[in-house]
Design an enzyme around this catalytic site. Structure first.
Site, mmCIF file in Angstrom:
data_model
loop_
_atom_site.group_PDB
_atom_site.id
_atom_site.type_symbol
_atom_site.label_atom_id
_atom_site.label_comp_id
_atom_site.label_asym_id
_atom_site.label_seq_id
_atom_site.Cartn_x
_atom_site.Cartn_y
_atom_site.Cartn_z
ATOM 1 N N TYR A 72 39.360 63.229 35.013
ATOM 2 C CA TYR A 72 38.605 61.679 34.842
ATOM 3 C C TYR A 72 38.624 62.128 32.611
ATOM 4 O O TYR A 72 38.627 61.319 31.820
ATOM 5 C CB TYR A 72 37.391 60.944 34.852
ATOM 6 C CG TYR A 72 37.759 60.484 36.673
ATOM 7 C CD1 TYR A 72 38.028 60.608 37.340
ATOM 8 C CD2 TYR A 72 38.192 59.336 35.884
ATOM 9 C CE1 TYR A 72 38.038 59.851 38.573
ATOM 10 C CE2 TYR A 72 37.743 58.201 36.931
ATOM 11 C CZ TYR A 72 38.194 59.143 38.622
ATOM 12 O OH TYR A 72 38.498 57.911 39.266
ATOM 13 N N ARG A 75 42.021 61.332 31.463
ATOM 14 C CA ARG A 75 42.280 60.192 31.449
ATOM 15 C C ARG A 75 40.689 59.544 30.027
ATOM 16 O O ARG A 75 41.151 58.623 29.230
ATOM 17 C CB ARG A 75 41.234 59.402 32.160
ATOM 18 C CG ARG A 75 42.242 59.482 33.509
ATOM 19 C CD ARG A 75 42.162 58.875 34.762
ATOM 20 N NE ARG A 75 42.136 57.164 34.424
ATOM 21 C CZ ARG A 75 41.556 56.884 35.948
ATOM 22 N NH1 ARG A 75 41.352 56.868 36.295
ATOM 23 N NH2 ARG A 75 41.845 55.006 35.995
ATOM 24 N N GLN A 106 38.359 44.381 35.954
ATOM 25 C CA GLN A 106 38.905 45.821 36.518
ATOM 26 C C GLN A 106 39.102 47.082 35.610
ATOM 27 O O GLN A 106 38.436 47.861 36.439
ATOM 28 C CB GLN A 106 40.131 45.642 37.040
ATOM 29 C CG GLN A 106 39.403 44.571 38.534
ATOM 30 C CD GLN A 106 40.861 43.739 38.585
ATOM 31 O OE1 GLN A 106 41.236 45.157 40.652
ATOM 32 N NE2 GLN A 106 41.986 43.555 38.802
ATOM 33 N N ASP A 109 37.642 50.724 30.381
ATOM 34 C CA ASP A 109 37.724 51.557 29.179
ATOM 35 C C ASP A 109 37.316 50.589 27.815
ATOM 36 O O ASP A 109 36.858 51.198 26.611
ATOM 37 C CB ASP A 109 39.611 51.117 29.143
ATOM 38 C CG ASP A 109 39.999 50.334 29.051
ATOM 39 O OD1 ASP A 109 41.237 49.820 29.710
ATOM 40 O OD2 ASP A 109 39.637 48.948 28.676
ATOM 41 N N HIS A 124 34.147 48.075 38.322
ATOM 42 C CA HIS A 124 34.579 48.744 38.561
ATOM 43 C C HIS A 124 33.462 49.954 37.217
ATOM 44 O O HIS A 124 34.124 51.223 37.095
ATOM 45 C CB HIS A 124 35.818 49.065 38.282
ATOM 46 C CG HIS A 124 36.738 48.194 39.670
ATOM 47 N ND1 HIS A 124 37.747 48.024 39.977
ATOM 48 C CD2 HIS A 124 36.098 47.373 40.946
ATOM 49 C CE1 HIS A 124 38.381 46.891 41.001
ATOM 50 N NE2 HIS A 124 36.940 46.861 41.642
ATOM 51 N N CYS A 132 24.235 60.892 37.948
ATOM 52 C CA CYS A 132 25.059 62.004 38.598
ATOM 53 C C CYS A 132 25.025 61.754 39.980
ATOM 54 O O CYS A 132 24.531 60.683 40.168
ATOM 55 C CB CYS A 132 23.126 62.689 38.653
ATOM 56 S SG CYS A 132 23.297 64.026 40.384
ATOM 57 N N CYS A 152 23.935 68.521 37.331
ATOM 58 C CA CYS A 152 22.243 67.379 36.784
ATOM 59 C C CYS A 152 20.763 68.348 36.920
ATOM 60 O O CYS A 152 20.373 69.162 37.793
ATOM 61 C CB CYS A 152 22.067 66.109 37.654
ATOM 62 S SG CYS A 152 20.840 65.439 38.155
ATOM 63 N N SER A 194 47.989 43.421 39.202
ATOM 64 C CA SER A 194 48.459 43.452 40.719
ATOM 65 C C SER A 194 48.165 42.424 41.784
ATOM 66 O O SER A 194 48.350 42.240 42.675
ATOM 67 C CB SER A 194 48.427 44.663 41.579
ATOM 68 O OG SER A 194 47.576 45.402 41.877
ATOM 69 N N ASN A 218 51.119 37.616 33.146
ATOM 70 C CA ASN A 218 52.194 38.860 34.040
ATOM 71 C C ASN A 218 53.406 39.641 33.575
ATOM 72 O O ASN A 218 54.107 38.588 34.296
ATOM 73 C CB ASN A 218 51.452 39.580 35.152
ATOM 74 C CG ASN A 218 51.509 40.689 35.839
ATOM 75 O OD1 ASN A 218 52.382 41.574 35.437
ATOM 76 N ND2 ASN A 218 50.557 41.185 36.629
#
Ligand code: BV8
Ligand code: ZN
Length: 256
Positions: A72, A75, A106, A109, A124, A132, A152, A194, A218
């Site tokens: 992550y 990303r 969804q 970012d 999401h 934590c 944490c 999708s 799309n």
């Protein structure tokens, strides 16, 4: 899609939007593709290099928190370099022309927020916040370590990104708000998704069953193409600014 088909599908979508009072823009990873953020299931996408079950699940994190955390962090660095594109900005500008315009995303970012959208429901969660995994407390220490999941300070649990993993429940209040927005809307734009992940994708079916017109934007066919009233086979950054132009024309024409 030929240029003629593209223009015709844009016009059909514009007619639906000009008649609409309430709109939901449902977005997926394809909405961020032209900002340089890889999608999940496209060729070269994230799931080609990694397996979602191995990384985007609570079990994966509990088994190897540092491996999931490092993925992550990688990303996050890509996302922090990304900029919203003309499609994000077009959705933000559309808010002014409708009684209700809700972005249900969804994506994790926050590009919709950075483009100026004010009503955004993040189904999401977001990679730009952490909490934590054990007690849920937000974790705000900076700088974040690159390779190891922080501990944490309150309970000693491990810290994770504030995203929803596979097998985890979506934030209830956000999902409930998304459900009521899609039940009320006249047009549901399904952009860059999708339609494979549930319960998010179920919102497009729900909009349809409550009488909304569905417009898919799309470049490729998806699980949702069969229920779309209009299909605009084009990338979001190309189609959305054109739709904004047409909405501005019909709104200004109406008030002239
Ligand atoms: C849940 C955050 C209840 C993390 C994501 C077995 C066990 C447990 C659950 C399940 C199961 N089987 C099925 C499920 C349900 C599961 C699910 O749906 N699985 C799928 C894979 C079948 N769902 C869940 O687990 C959800 N929770 O069900 O809770 C529960 C609880 C306990 C036990 C059982 C049930 C939680 C799902 C959320 C997962 N988190 N992301 C992270 O990002 O790391 S999902 C992830 O996929 C992203 O959020 C992404 O947005 C989402 C959907 O993908 P898309 O956005 O559609 O992206 P994709 O790459 O697929 O497609 C891109 C599209 O863009 C393509 O169509 C492409 O053509 C298009 N495109 C490309 N370029 C452009 C473009 N479009 C426009 N313009 C362009 N330029
Ligand atoms: Zn804790």
């Amino acid at each position: 899609m030929s240029a003629v088909d593209f223009e015709r599908s844009l016009e059909e979508a514009a007619v639906l939007l000009c008649r609409a009072r309430r709109v939901v823009a449902f977005t997926g990873a394809g909405m961020s593709a032209e900002s340089g953020i890889p999608t999940f299931r496209d060729p070269g996408g994230l799931w080609e290099q990694f397996r979602p079950e191995e990384l985007a699940t609570p079990e994966a994190f509990e088994r190897d928190p540092d491996r999931v955390w490092a993925w992550y962090q990688h990303r996050r660095r890509v996302i922090e370099q990304a900029q919203p594109h003309a499609g994000h900005r077009a959705l933000a500008a559309m808010e002014a022309y409708f009684e209700e315009f809700t972005v249900v995303t969804q994506n994790i970012d926050r590009l919709h927020h950075r483009a100026g959208s004010r009503r955004v429901l993040e189904l999401h969660g977001t990679i730009l916040e952490n909490r934590c995994h054990r007690c849920g407390r937000p974790y705000v220490e900076e700088p974040l370590p690159a390779e190891t999941a922080p501990v944490c300070p309150a309970c000693g649990g491990r810290v994770r990104p504030a995203v929803v993993w596979f097998g985890e429940l979506l934030p209830e209040s956000v999902f409930a708000a998304a459900e009521s927005a899609v039940e009320r809307c006249d047009v549901m734009l399904s952009i860059g998704t999708s339609g494979e992940v549930y319960p998010a994708a179920g919102l497009v079916w729900r909009a349809k069953s409550f009488g909304a017109a569905v417009v898919e934007i799309n470049p490729n066919p998806t699980e949702l193409s069969s229920i779309a009233d209009v299909v605009v086979r084009a990338p979001a950054a190309q189609a959305l600014p054109r739709l904004l132009e047409r909405v501005e024309q019909c709104r200004k024409g109406a008030s002239a």
